[in-house]
Write an enzyme that holds these catalytic residues in place. Structure first.
Site, PDB file in Angstrom:
ATOM      1  N   THR A   1       2.915  -1.103  -8.329  1.00 17.18           N
ATOM      2  CA  THR A   1       3.235  -2.136  -7.344  1.00 17.18           C
ATOM      3  C   THR A   1       3.605  -3.430  -8.051  1.00 17.18           C
ATOM      4  O   THR A   1       2.886  -3.880  -8.941  1.00 17.18           O
ATOM      5  CB  THR A   1       2.016  -2.352  -6.427  1.00 17.18           C
ATOM      6  OG1 THR A   1       1.882  -1.187  -5.626  1.00 17.18           O
ATOM      7  CG2 THR A   1       2.171  -3.572  -5.534  1.00 17.18           C
TER       8      THR A   1
ATOM      9  N   ALA B   1       4.502   1.917  -4.953  1.00 14.74           N
ATOM     10  CA  ALA B   1       4.143   2.367  -3.612  1.00 14.74           C
ATOM     11  C   ALA B   1       5.016   1.661  -2.583  1.00 14.74           C
ATOM     12  O   ALA B   1       5.229   0.449  -2.653  1.00 14.74           O
ATOM     13  CB  ALA B   1       2.667   2.091  -3.352  1.00 14.74           C
TER      14      ALA B   1
ATOM     15  N   GLN C   1       7.144   6.787  -3.956  1.00 12.67           N
ATOM     16  CA  GLN C   1       5.743   6.957  -3.566  1.00 12.67           C
ATOM     17  C   GLN C   1       5.551   6.420  -2.145  1.00 12.67           C
ATOM     18  O   GLN C   1       5.785   5.243  -1.877  1.00 12.67           O
ATOM     19  CB  GLN C   1       4.788   6.246  -4.530  1.00 12.67           C
ATOM     20  CG  GLN C   1       3.345   6.720  -4.280  1.00 12.67           C
ATOM     21  CD  GLN C   1       2.281   5.969  -5.028  1.00 12.67           C
ATOM     22  OE1 GLN C   1       2.329   4.745  -5.116  1.00 12.67           O
ATOM     23  NE2 GLN C   1       1.296   6.679  -5.554  1.00 12.67           N
TER      24      GLN C   1
ATOM     25  N   HIS D   1       1.163   9.146  -1.327  1.00 15.49           N
ATOM     26  CA  HIS D   1       0.064   8.374  -1.913  1.00 15.49           C
ATOM     27  C   HIS D   1      -1.217   8.672  -1.135  1.00 15.49           C
ATOM     28  O   HIS D   1      -1.491   8.068  -0.103  1.00 15.49           O
ATOM     29  CB  HIS D   1       0.398   6.885  -1.852  1.00 15.49           C
ATOM     30  CG  HIS D   1      -0.466   6.002  -2.700  1.00 15.49           C
ATOM     31  ND1 HIS D   1      -1.657   6.436  -3.240  1.00 15.49           N
ATOM     32  CD2 HIS D   1      -0.288   4.726  -3.124  1.00 15.49           C
ATOM     33  CE1 HIS D   1      -2.190   5.430  -3.949  1.00 15.49           C
ATOM     34  NE2 HIS D   1      -1.372   4.394  -3.888  1.00 15.49           N
TER      35      HIS D   1
ATOM     36  N   TYR E   1      -6.447   4.137  -0.010  1.00 11.98           N
ATOM     37  CA  TYR E   1      -5.528   3.799   1.075  1.00 11.98           C
ATOM     38  C   TYR E   1      -5.636   4.832   2.208  1.00 11.98           C
ATOM     39  O   TYR E   1      -6.521   5.677   2.202  1.00 11.98           O
ATOM     40  CB  TYR E   1      -4.110   3.628   0.511  1.00 11.98           C
ATOM     41  CG  TYR E   1      -4.052   2.481  -0.492  1.00 11.98           C
ATOM     42  CD1 TYR E   1      -4.376   1.182  -0.092  1.00 11.98           C
ATOM     43  CD2 TYR E   1      -3.747   2.695  -1.827  1.00 11.98           C
ATOM     44  CE1 TYR E   1      -4.374   0.125  -1.000  1.00 11.98           C
ATOM     45  CE2 TYR E   1      -3.740   1.641  -2.752  1.00 11.98           C
ATOM     46  CZ  TYR E   1      -4.051   0.356  -2.327  1.00 11.98           C
ATOM     47  OH  TYR E   1      -4.054  -0.685  -3.224  1.00 11.98           O
TER      48      TYR E   1
ATOM     49  N   GLY F   1       1.323   3.955 -17.057  1.00  9.60           N
ATOM     50  CA  GLY F   1       1.496   2.820 -16.157  1.00  9.60           C
ATOM     51  C   GLY F   1       1.731   1.517 -16.889  1.00  9.60           C
ATOM     52  O   GLY F   1       2.869   1.143 -17.187  1.00  9.60           O
TER      53      GLY F   1
HETATM   54  C1  FNR Z   1      -1.098   0.322 -10.312  1.00 11.55           C
HETATM   55  N1  FNR Z   1      -1.390   1.609  -9.891  1.00 11.55           N
HETATM   56  C2  FNR Z   1      -0.788   2.099  -8.749  1.00 11.55           C
HETATM   57  N2  FNR Z   1      -1.059   3.363  -8.323  1.00 11.55           N
HETATM   58  C3  FNR Z   1      -0.404   3.887  -7.259  1.00 11.55           C
HETATM   59  O1  FNR Z   1      -0.650   5.033  -6.906  1.00 11.55           O
HETATM   60  N3  FNR Z   1       0.541   3.151  -6.607  1.00 11.55           N
HETATM   61  C4  FNR Z   1       0.846   1.881  -6.955  1.00 11.55           C
HETATM   62  O2  FNR Z   1       1.734   1.267  -6.350  1.00 11.55           O
HETATM   63  C5  FNR Z   1       0.144   1.312  -8.039  1.00 11.55           C
HETATM   64  N4  FNR Z   1       0.359   0.029  -8.430  1.00 11.55           N
HETATM   65  C6  FNR Z   1      -0.222  -0.470  -9.559  1.00 11.55           C
HETATM   66  C7  FNR Z   1       0.110  -1.767  -9.978  1.00 11.55           C
HETATM   67  C8  FNR Z   1      -0.422  -2.259 -11.153  1.00 11.55           C
HETATM   68  C9  FNR Z   1      -0.045  -3.623 -11.592  1.00 11.55           C
HETATM   69  C10 FNR Z   1      -1.290  -1.458 -11.924  1.00 11.55           C
HETATM   70  C11 FNR Z   1      -1.835  -1.959 -13.224  1.00 11.55           C
HETATM   71  C12 FNR Z   1      -1.617  -0.197 -11.494  1.00 11.55           C
HETATM   72  C13 FNR Z   1      -2.157   2.524 -10.753  1.00 11.55           C
HETATM   73  C14 FNR Z   1      -1.252   3.157 -11.811  1.00 11.55           C
HETATM   74  O3  FNR Z   1      -0.339   4.059 -11.216  1.00 11.55           O
HETATM   75  C15 FNR Z   1      -2.054   3.930 -12.894  1.00 11.55           C
HETATM   76  O4  FNR Z   1      -2.810   4.938 -12.288  1.00 11.55           O
HETATM   77  C16 FNR Z   1      -2.958   3.028 -13.695  1.00 11.55           C
HETATM   78  O5  FNR Z   1      -2.305   1.854 -14.094  1.00 11.55           O
HETATM   79  C17 FNR Z   1      -3.538   3.754 -14.926  1.00 11.55           C
HETATM   80  O6  FNR Z   1      -2.532   4.080 -15.835  1.00 11.55           O
HETATM   81  P1  FNR Z   1      -2.296   3.206 -17.185  1.00 11.55           P
HETATM   82  O7  FNR Z   1      -1.810   1.874 -16.757  1.00 11.55           O
HETATM   83  O8  FNR Z   1      -3.627   3.124 -17.876  1.00 11.55           O
HETATM   84  O9  FNR Z   1      -1.298   4.004 -17.982  1.00 11.55           O
HETATM   85  C1  8K6 Z   2      -1.090  -7.221  -5.710  1.00 16.53           C
HETATM   86  C2  8K6 Z   2      -0.773  -5.831  -5.597  1.00 16.53           C
HETATM   87  C3  8K6 Z   2      -1.581  -4.876  -6.228  1.00 16.53           C
HETATM   88  C4  8K6 Z   2      -1.630  -3.540  -5.859  1.00 16.53           C
HETATM   89  C5  8K6 Z   2      -2.067  -2.451  -6.471  1.00 16.53           C
HETATM   90  C6  8K6 Z   2      -3.073  -2.273  -7.347  1.00 16.53           C
HETATM   91  C7  8K6 Z   2      -3.150  -2.891  -8.563  1.00 16.53           C
HETATM   92  C8  8K6 Z   2      -4.118  -3.377  -9.235  1.00 16.53           C
HETATM   93  C9  8K6 Z   2      -4.515  -3.821 -10.460  1.00 16.53           C
HETATM   94  C10 8K6 Z   2      -5.882  -3.920 -10.794  1.00 16.53           C
HETATM   95  C11 8K6 Z   2      -6.893  -3.191 -10.214  1.00 16.53           C
HETATM   96  C12 8K6 Z   2      -8.065  -2.757 -10.548  1.00 16.53           C
HETATM   97  C13 8K6 Z   2      -8.924  -1.803 -10.319  1.00 16.53           C
HETATM   98  C14 8K6 Z   2      -9.797  -1.034 -10.718  1.00 16.53           C
HETATM   99  C15 8K6 Z   2     -10.868  -0.514 -11.253  1.00 16.53           C
HETATM  100  C16 8K6 Z   2     -10.864   0.101 -12.521  1.00 16.53           C
HETATM  101  C17 8K6 Z   2     -11.966   0.923 -12.918  1.00 16.53           C
HETATM  102  C18 8K6 Z   2     -11.831   1.583 -14.219  1.00 16.53           C
END
Ligand code: FNR
Ligand code: 8K6
Length: 347
Positions: A27, A58, A100, A174, A179, A316
């Site tokens: 995202t 997403a 997605q 998704h 969600y 990611g």
């Molecule tokens: C995400 N992730 C995420 N997952 C998903 O299913 N839909 C989404 O739109 C998003 N958006 C999103 C935004 C940001 C800024 C982050 C950091 C993460 C989760 C992502 O797909 C992934 O599962 C995690 O980031 C873990 O993978 P990496 O980053 O460790 O390679």
């Molecule tokens: C502002 C839009 C964001 C939408 C999607 C998700 C992104 C998030 C980034 C950080 C989130 C953190 C979460 C998780 C817990 C980790 C545990 C190992």
């Protein structure tokens, strides 16, 4: 060390990926105010087309699915046209891209869609405030009626058809990260007493109805699913959730989807009630192609594929920092480290 990532992978008779590196859905909150992807977004994805498959950020299936600012949609003609620019740019560079499909359920906020109900499985509010919009407190959702559920299923299928119309190679539903679909799959949120609650079969019903409706519109070959059997985001875990996923995932496997994708930020995290990590649990109950994700490097991900822990690797945050991630890994070049401050710009 990473050679196993660079062989093609046949998902099915329709789709073969040129390598095993997927760009995870990310995202970015950069669509325009009509939730249409911009030319900058098209350029951003086109720079990443060397991935075996890009999974889009997403993308909401309808207005009341929105929980964050400027997340793109796939429900208006302008949004479909905007995505067509993206998919054309990716295809021109030799890539493949899935959309997605997203509805945030109780994580939605009426601020984004001009008021009205927030829908979820049950009237259980998520705690806290909307990220980036800290003044917005989440509200208590309305438990979706049977009518609401039927309409949601129709709207997921329509968004899938719109994705194909927009030139996507397929969709990832998704079902992860707390969600809407996930809100039916965990006891913390699902307190229903009808045919969508209480038993594993009932709690899986909405997810499977969405999967079946999407398959009916675009085919199983072009349909994938992301799930978070371990609750870690927007949701609390419950040991009874295990039985839900033990039922759901073999049912999903019967549908011959393109792949199943775990939803987790760090796959070294272990969940007591799943008996280990997300990928290990998914591998034990699901027989089709499995995508691993969560704080992997190309080296650790490649080793996991060689050890048969999963089949494909999603990356990611490193992809946010390195548009040329695939080329850098292949050529053994050093990667730029990810930092949250990079989220303000589309490089
Ligand atoms: C995400 N992730 C995420 N997952 C998903 O299913 N839909 C989404 O739109 C998003 N958006 C999103 C935004 C940001 C800024 C982050 C950091 C993460 C989760 C992502 O797909 C992934 O599962 C995690 O980031 C873990 O993978 P990496 O980053 O460790 O390679
Ligand atoms: C502002 C839009 C964001 C939408 C999607 C998700 C992104 C998030 C980034 C950080 C989130 C953190 C979460 C998780 C817990 C980790 C545990 C190992």
């Amino acid at each position: 060390m990473t050679a196993s990532l660079f062989t093609p992978y046949k998902l099915n008779d329709t789709l073969t990926l040129s390598n095993k590196i997927l760009m995870a859905p990310l995202t970015r909150c950069m669509a325009d105010d009509d939730l249409v992807p911009t030319q900058q977004i098209a350029d951003y994805y086109a720079r990443r087309a060397e991935a075996g498959l890009i999974i889009s950020e997403a993308t909401i299936i309808r207005a009341d699915g929105q929980g964050y600012p400027n997340t793109p949609g796939l429900f208006t003609p302008a949004q479909i046209d905007g995505w067509r620019v993206v998919t054309d740019a990716v295809h021109k560079n030799g890539g493949k891209i899935f959309a997605q499909l997203w509805h945030t359920g109780r994580v939605a906020h009426p601020h984004f869609f001009g008021g009205g109900d927030v829908l979820s499985s049950s009237a259980q509010a998520v705690e806290g405030t909307v990220p980036r919009m800290r003044e917005l407190v989440y509200q208590t959702p309305k438990a979706a009626t049977i009518e609401d559920i039927k309409q949601l299923v129709i709207d997921y299928a329509q968004a899938a058809a719109n994705a194909i119309d927009a030139g996507f190679d397929g969709v990832e539903i998704h079902g992860a990260n707390g969600y809407l679909i996930d809100q039916f799959l965990h006891h913390d949120n699902n307190r229903r007493e009808d045919e969508y609650g209480q038993t594993p079969e009932n709690m899986s019903r909405f997810a499977l109805e969405v999967v079946d409706a999407v398959i009916a519109r675009i085919g199983a070959d072009r349909t994938a699913l992301r799930v978070s059997p371990g609750a870690y985001f927007n949701m609390a875990g419950d040991s009874r959730d295990r039985a839900v996923f033990d039922y759901l995932l073999p049912e999903v496997a019967k549908r011959n989807l393109a792949f199943l994708h775990g939803g987790i930020f760090d796959d070294s995290m272990e969940f007591d009630y799943l008996g280990g990590s997300i990928s290990a649990y998914l591998r034990s109950v699901y027989t089709g192609t499995l995508v691993g994700v969560g704080s992997y490097t190309a080296e650790t991900g490649s080793a996991a594929i060689e050890a048969n822990k999963f089949d494909l690797l999603a990356i990611g945050r490193p992809f946010i920092a390195n548009p040329d991630y695939v080329a850098k890994v292949r050529d053994g070049e050093e990667l730029v480290a990810y930092a949250d401050t990079m989220l303000t710009e589309l490089i």
